[in-house]
Design an enzyme around this catalytic site. Structure first.
Site, mmCIF file in Angstrom:
data_model
loop_
_atom_site.group_PDB
_atom_site.id
_atom_site.type_symbol
_atom_site.label_atom_id
_atom_site.label_comp_id
_atom_site.label_asym_id
_atom_site.label_seq_id
_atom_site.Cartn_x
_atom_site.Cartn_y
_atom_site.Cartn_z
ATOM 1 N N ARG A 118 58.768 -4.844 -1.184
ATOM 2 C CA ARG A 118 59.109 -4.820 0.235
ATOM 3 C C ARG A 118 58.114 -3.991 1.025
ATOM 4 N NH1 ARG A 118 63.974 -2.337 2.165
ATOM 5 N NH2 ARG A 118 64.384 -3.656 3.945
ATOM 6 N N LYS A 183 65.711 3.002 -10.573
ATOM 7 C CA LYS A 183 65.382 1.619 -10.238
ATOM 8 C C LYS A 183 65.025 0.824 -11.487
ATOM 9 C CE LYS A 183 62.667 -1.103 -6.947
ATOM 10 N NZ LYS A 183 61.879 -1.044 -5.709
ATOM 11 N N ARG A 318 68.254 11.428 -2.061
ATOM 12 C CA ARG A 318 67.537 12.715 -2.080
ATOM 13 C C ARG A 318 68.110 13.639 -1.015
ATOM 14 N NH1 ARG A 318 61.490 10.036 -2.218
ATOM 15 N NH2 ARG A 318 61.816 8.831 -4.108
#
Length: 320
Positions: A118, A183, A318
């Site tokens: 992306r 991920k 985070r």
């Protein structure tokens, strides 16, 4: 592809995971041992873990199951399947052929030289470690009907992987798969078309299967491999076939039911449901509790202003 023929032959010789002497490889390839050494260095730059032991020769760190059209089609049907070992981008390959391919056509690669994610980011694509797969789909309802499609694709891939024993796979809005907050896979949906006409969609996926640690050092976020999420994985050809079949069926369901038919399935798989998150939208940061998605694919965040839908941005844990 011709310029890679020698290298691909060398990979096929090494794919058994056994030692092969430089002399034997040279004879098979019609080149000197010095030339074999140069070719091995190129393959190492592609991300292949090849090592050399004096007196024994060259060996892959582990046997490699190479992808083939025949092996994938032995597990599933496909409208049009291309297996291209070395490619710039599987998505771009299909985008360049929009209008020439049947809906459901698939391109699979071993190594992407210009894989992308992306927002134009690079997608790291070492040879043979992962799965790089793109599917072309003609959506008759048009481009407006494609809203939320990356969410639907995420659900499809997560459910397919769970069916193979990877129970802990989850989805991250809007286009990632996660395992234990790291991920595992990324999804990139690109489309072309005109208002009032069918939408031409190219749905790309990069799935980490056994990414070497050294290859992932440049990745700026936590990542993981499918081998960590599943004790007994099928071979890569069967895995590709499973994902192709699930994706085609899911896209057919999406055409019939729209996003409404997937909201419950998404929320069941949502890695961040009911967790405090930050939504990053350029310089703007919104903090809140993730409450799933609505029927337009927007992220629902519970903030001080109440329950607010957001279409753009990226979720981050985070600092939460």
């Amino acid at each position: 592809m011709k310029e890679h023929k020698t290298r691909l032959t060398l990979i096929s010789l090494l794919a058994d995971g056994q030692f092969h002497s430089g002399e034997a490889l040279g004879e098979a390839l019609g080149m000197s041992r010095a030339a074999v050494s140069k070719q091995v260095k190129v393959l190492q730059s592609w991300g292949l873990d090849i090592y050399r032991v004096q007196g024994k020769g060259y060996c892959l760190a582990a046997p490699l199951e190479l992808l083939t059209v025949e092996r994938i089609l032995s597990h599933t049907a496909c409208a049009d399947l291309s297996v291209i070992p070395v490619i710039d981008s599987t998505n771009q390959y299909l985008l360049d052929r929009v209008g020439q391919l049947p809906s459901g056509a698939v391109c699979v690669a071993e190594y992407q030289q210009a894989g992308r994610g992306r927002r134009g980011r690079q997608w790291l694509s070492p040879f043979g470690s992962n799965l790089y797969l793109s599917m072309y789909w003609r959506l008759e309802a048009g481009m407006a009907a494609a809203m939320g499609l990356s969410l639907v694709v995420g659900v499809a891939i997560a459910e397919a992987l769970q069916s193979l024993g990877a129970d802990g796979i989850r989805v991250k809005w809007p286009n990632d798969l996660y395992y234990q907050d790291k991920k595992l896979a990324g999804i990139l949906v690109e489309m072309t078309g005109q208002a009032g006409d069918a939408a031409h969609l190219v749905i790309g996926m990069g799935l980490n299967i056994a990414m070497p640690e050294q290859e992932g050092e440049s990745i700026e976020q936590g990542w993981t491999n499918l081998t960590q999420a599943c004790d007994t994985l099928p071979g890569r050809n069967q895995l590709a076939a499973t994902l192709i079949a699930k994706l085609a069926q899911t896209l057919t369901d999406y055409e019939e039911k729209g996003l409404d038919g997937f909201i419950e399935r998404w929320n069941r798989l949502d890695n961040f449901l009911n967790r405090p998150v930050k939504l990053l939208m350029g310089p703007r940061v919104v903090e809140g509790i993730a409450r799933g998605i609505n029927n337009q694919g927007a992220l629902l965040l519970e903030t001080e202003e109440g329950l607010v839908p957001y279409i753009g941005g990226e979720i981050s844990l985070r600092g939460c």
